[in-house]
Design an enzyme around this catalytic site. Structure first.
Site, mmCIF file in Angstrom:
data_model
loop_
_atom_site.group_PDB
_atom_site.id
_atom_site.type_symbol
_atom_site.label_atom_id
_atom_site.label_comp_id
_atom_site.label_asym_id
_atom_site.label_seq_id
_atom_site.Cartn_x
_atom_site.Cartn_y
_atom_site.Cartn_z
ATOM 1 N N GLY A 65 -1.285 10.711 11.169
ATOM 2 C CA GLY A 65 -1.429 11.564 9.987
ATOM 3 C C GLY A 65 -0.198 11.107 9.231
ATOM 4 O O GLY A 65 0.950 10.431 9.414
ATOM 5 N N LYS B 205 -7.484 1.917 19.000
ATOM 6 C CA LYS B 205 -7.370 2.705 17.896
ATOM 7 C C LYS B 205 -8.755 3.849 17.664
ATOM 8 O O LYS B 205 -8.917 4.854 17.398
ATOM 9 C CB LYS B 205 -6.588 2.439 16.834
ATOM 10 C CG LYS B 205 -6.516 3.320 15.513
ATOM 11 C CD LYS B 205 -5.919 4.755 15.790
ATOM 12 C CE LYS B 205 -5.600 5.459 14.518
ATOM 13 N NZ LYS B 205 -6.454 5.612 13.590
ATOM 14 N N GLU C 191 -11.021 11.506 19.376
ATOM 15 C CA GLU C 191 -10.464 12.867 18.476
ATOM 16 C C GLU C 191 -11.609 13.571 17.808
ATOM 17 O O GLU C 191 -11.792 14.670 17.765
ATOM 18 C CB GLU C 191 -9.676 12.107 17.224
ATOM 19 C CG GLU C 191 -9.357 12.837 16.004
ATOM 20 C CD GLU C 191 -8.800 12.127 14.891
ATOM 21 O OE1 GLU C 191 -8.803 12.189 13.801
ATOM 22 O OE2 GLU C 191 -7.699 11.186 15.286
ATOM 23 N N SER D 294 -1.626 6.175 14.541
ATOM 24 C CA SER D 294 -2.136 7.483 14.407
ATOM 25 C C SER D 294 -1.000 8.700 14.234
ATOM 26 O O SER D 294 0.131 8.416 14.850
ATOM 27 C CB SER D 294 -2.937 7.626 15.763
ATOM 28 O OG SER D 294 -3.696 8.989 15.860
ATOM 29 N N HIS E 127 -9.705 5.916 20.424
ATOM 30 C CA HIS E 127 -8.760 7.161 20.136
ATOM 31 C C HIS E 127 -9.395 8.229 18.954
ATOM 32 O O HIS E 127 -9.451 9.071 19.312
ATOM 33 C CB HIS E 127 -7.472 6.696 19.592
ATOM 34 C CG HIS E 127 -6.656 7.720 18.691
ATOM 35 N ND1 HIS E 127 -6.826 8.158 17.790
ATOM 36 C CD2 HIS E 127 -5.631 8.432 19.325
ATOM 37 C CE1 HIS E 127 -6.071 9.144 17.301
ATOM 38 N NE2 HIS E 127 -5.289 9.250 18.258
ATOM 39 N N ASN E 128 -9.871 7.317 18.115
ATOM 40 C CA ASN E 128 -10.528 8.187 16.990
ATOM 41 C C ASN E 128 -11.937 8.895 17.458
ATOM 42 O O ASN E 128 -12.388 9.785 17.122
ATOM 43 C CB ASN E 128 -10.899 7.255 15.778
ATOM 44 C CG ASN E 128 -9.239 7.217 14.981
ATOM 45 O OD1 ASN E 128 -8.443 7.293 15.564
ATOM 46 N ND2 ASN E 128 -9.776 6.920 13.529
ATOM 47 N N GLY F 284 0.803 -1.274 0.014
ATOM 48 C CA GLY F 284 0.017 0.088 -0.060
ATOM 49 C C GLY F 284 0.885 1.152 0.122
ATOM 50 O O GLY F 284 1.576 1.463 1.025
ATOM 51 N N LEU F 285 0.738 2.002 -1.035
ATOM 52 C CA LEU F 285 2.116 3.065 -1.043
ATOM 53 C C LEU F 285 1.110 4.367 -1.222
ATOM 54 O O LEU F 285 1.481 5.283 -2.097
ATOM 55 C CB LEU F 285 2.652 2.842 -2.401
ATOM 56 C CG LEU F 285 3.475 1.795 -2.429
ATOM 57 C CD1 LEU F 285 4.536 1.610 -3.722
ATOM 58 C CD2 LEU F 285 4.610 1.750 -1.233
ATOM 59 N N HIS G 108 -42.640 -4.861 32.531
ATOM 60 C CA HIS G 108 -41.154 -4.920 32.490
ATOM 61 C C HIS G 108 -40.571 -5.088 33.827
ATOM 62 O O HIS G 108 -39.215 -5.336 33.716
ATOM 63 C CB HIS G 108 -40.525 -4.020 31.621
ATOM 64 C CG HIS G 108 -40.902 -4.007 29.998
ATOM 65 N ND1 HIS G 108 -40.380 -5.088 29.299
ATOM 66 C CD2 HIS G 108 -41.623 -3.245 29.177
ATOM 67 C CE1 HIS G 108 -40.879 -4.763 27.959
ATOM 68 N NE2 HIS G 108 -41.454 -3.760 28.157
ATOM 69 N N MET H 43 0.126 7.278 3.946
ATOM 70 C CA MET H 43 0.756 6.565 5.134
ATOM 71 C C MET H 43 1.565 5.396 4.800
ATOM 72 O O MET H 43 2.741 5.393 5.675
ATOM 73 C CB MET H 43 -0.685 6.141 5.867
ATOM 74 C CG MET H 43 -1.379 7.192 6.356
ATOM 75 S SD MET H 43 -0.699 8.008 7.771
ATOM 76 C CE MET H 43 -0.679 6.834 9.216
ATOM 77 N N TYR I 66 -34.906 -8.218 31.458
ATOM 78 C CA TYR I 66 -33.624 -8.014 30.583
ATOM 79 C C TYR I 66 -33.072 -6.719 30.137
ATOM 80 O O TYR I 66 -33.793 -5.763 30.396
ATOM 81 C CB TYR I 66 -33.942 -8.947 29.162
ATOM 82 C CG TYR I 66 -34.960 -8.102 28.258
ATOM 83 C CD1 TYR I 66 -34.354 -7.401 27.235
ATOM 84 C CD2 TYR I 66 -36.260 -8.390 28.475
ATOM 85 C CE1 TYR I 66 -35.526 -6.765 26.416
ATOM 86 C CE2 TYR I 66 -37.311 -7.846 27.772
ATOM 87 C CZ TYR I 66 -36.685 -7.083 26.735
ATOM 88 O OH TYR I 66 -37.682 -6.492 25.772
ATOM 89 N N ARG J 214 -42.422 1.819 31.956
ATOM 90 C CA ARG J 214 -42.172 0.330 31.313
ATOM 91 C C ARG J 214 -43.211 -0.719 31.843
ATOM 92 O O ARG J 214 -43.363 -1.572 31.095
ATOM 93 C CB ARG J 214 -40.659 0.012 31.283
ATOM 94 C CG ARG J 214 -39.776 1.138 30.673
ATOM 95 C CD ARG J 214 -38.200 0.640 30.745
ATOM 96 N NE ARG J 214 -37.993 -0.424 30.004
ATOM 97 C CZ ARG J 214 -37.466 -1.698 30.383
ATOM 98 N NH1 ARG J 214 -37.340 -1.797 31.927
ATOM 99 N NH2 ARG J 214 -37.232 -2.655 29.688
#
Length: 485
Positions: A132, A185, A192, A130, A188-189, A11-12, A454, A15, A483, A448
């Site tokens: 960028g 991750k 973010e 992470s 994290h995002n 993958g070029l 319930h 990143m 439940y 409820r």
């Protein structure tokens, strides 16, 4: 063909290229491969020219160039492309060889892939990366998880290329089994998303409410970046607000107000709903992007739906700006507290032994949410490894106390003036809910039970005993099962 390379990267795109160059800088021999073969030659003849980077023009050639155990890192779009590449690589692998997924894959896919590869005698790592473009090139935050046996074979590479904190500690360590790395991750995002929305709301309060110019706000964010809010996102906001277009006008004022997203924030919210964890601020940040995308609808609605004039007439503008700073700081604390609540619940659900202080250290440098603030989170968990919630740590408890009056004033003022602050206000609502010993959910449970039988628990009876009332006198004697959905 003699094996000579330490690792291959497939993958070029931005990143992938920058990670390869970073590895090369640290003395590792890297094989570069891309399914569009022309990109391999283009890379070798431009960015990688004069380096030790090796190109491959087939999967077979790539694998033959690798020392054992073979390490292949995928830097491709999450989803089907990862599975397709795995199936192409495995016929050329031997037992103990390692595939690493460095994209933003859904953690459940990583769990599935880890199980599958291990069943075939191979090893798998799903790692969050992470930071960028710049982080990948100069030192990202790296969050690996998957097959524990693979970690010793990638540790020297990952820790060498990762960002470092001031004492030289790498912002990379083993997170946990199967999907743990990609889960961390993902959270994290999500944080973010929250941080970005909070920063935008602070910007909007100053721009729309106080009528400040981009240059004035540039100065404010520059000052904020010297104190408690010192962080990458505040730093780049400072730079963005100071950036001028070709005509000398602030470029930020010419950018269309419709935000995009790639899905990790949505995944975080979906996971929180599955686990029953209220990450309300992150959810509002995701939905704020959705509202921003409704540009045409918003423009049409603005002509018909009227509210107060969004002008804040502060007696002391500097004082109100400081109040915004404190509201931003308090809200950020809530964002991280919610993110850590979610990770703790996921660790329990999936059997992960997460190092919460270590995660803060991994986020301390290289990544998008890196900030001085994270050092305090690491200290909190160093002081109390069993800390149930960041809000109960002495430092953060005092920080919220010090900011609370300003925080409430900013949210109240924004509401009165019709300035949207969904993340600020949801953070405050969560704080007030979390600190309330009694909530109106007793009425909710009664409702409820009334319409669906319930059942409910009683405050004068032990927990775990459930009761049903025939509220109308005409219902049956059978209650619904209890439940949690």
């Amino acid at each position: 063909m003699e094996p000579k390379a330490d690792i291959a990267v497939i993958g070029l795109a931005v990143m992938g290229q920058n990670l390869i160059l970073n590895m090369n800088d640290h003395g590792f021999t890297v094989v570069a491969f891309n399914r569009t073969l022309s990109k391999v030659d283009d890379f070798l003849n431009s960015e990688a020219k004069g380096t030790q980077i090796v190109g491959a023009h087939s999967i077979e050639e790539m694998v033959k160039l690798l020392k054992q155990p073979r390490r292949v890192m995928l830097m491709v779009k999450a989803g089907a492309a990862v599975d397709e590449l795995i199936n192409l690589i495995l016929p050329h692998f031997e037992a103990g060889d390692i595939i690493i997924d460095g994209g933003n894959s859904l953690f459940e896919d990583t769990m599935r892939r880890t199980k599958y590869l291990e069943s075939k005698g191979f090893l798998y790592i799903g790692t969050g990366v992470s930071g960028g473009e710049e982080g990948a090139r100069r030192g990202p935050s790296i969050m690996p998880g998957g097959s524990p046996a693979a970690w010793p074979h990638v540790k020297p590479i990952f820790q060498a290329i990762s960002a470092k904190v001031s004492d030289g500690t790498p912002c990379c360590d083993w997170v946990g089994e199967n999907g743990a790395g990609h889960y961390v991750k993902m959270v994290h995002n999500g944080i973010e998303y929250g941080d970005m929305e909070l920063t935008c709301e602070a910007y909007n309060l100053m721009k729309t409410g106080l009528g400040m110019t981009a240059d004035e706000m540039h100065q404010v964010f520059a000052e904020w970046n010297k104190g408690e809010l010192d962080s990458y996102l505040v730093e780049i906001t400072r730079d963005i607000l100071g950036y001028k277009d070709a005509d000398g006008q602030p470029l930020v004022d010419k950018i269309l107000d419709t935000a995009g997203q790639k899905g990790t924030g949505k995944w975080t919210v979906m996971s929180s709903q599955e686990l029953g964890i209220p990450i309300t601020l992150i959810a509002e940040a995701v939905y704020a992007r959705c509202v921003s995308a409704m540009k045409d609808d918003r423009v049409a609605a603005a002509k018909k739906l009227k509210g107060p004039r969004p002008v804040i007439r502060a007696k002391d503008r500097a004082q109100f700006i400081e109040a915004i700073r404190q509201a931003l700081y308090a809200s950020k604390i809530i964002s991280y507290a919610q993110g850590y609540m979610l990770m703790r619940a996921a660790a329990k659900q999936y059997g992960w032994n997460l190092n919460y202080g270590g995660i803060a250290l991994m986020w301390r440098g290289g990544c998008i949410i890196r900030s001085a603030f994270l050092g305090k989170i690491k200290e909190a968990f160093d002081n109390n490894a069993k800390l149930g919630n960041l809000l109960l740590d002495p430092f953060f408890k005092k920080a919220i106390k010090d900011c609370q009056r300003s925080w409430r004033n900013v949210v109240a003022t924004a509401v009165k003036k019709g300035i949207t602050v969904p993340a600020f206000s949801s953070a405050l609502a969560f704080f007030d809910g979390f600190r309330s010993p009694v909530l109106p959910a007793n009425l909710l449970q009664a409702q409820r039970d009334y319409f669906g039988a319930h059942t409910y628990e009683r405050i004068d009876q032990p927990r775990g005993q459930f009761f049903h009332t025939n509220w109308t006198g005409t219902g049956g004697r059978v209650a619904s099962s209890t439940y949690t959905a």
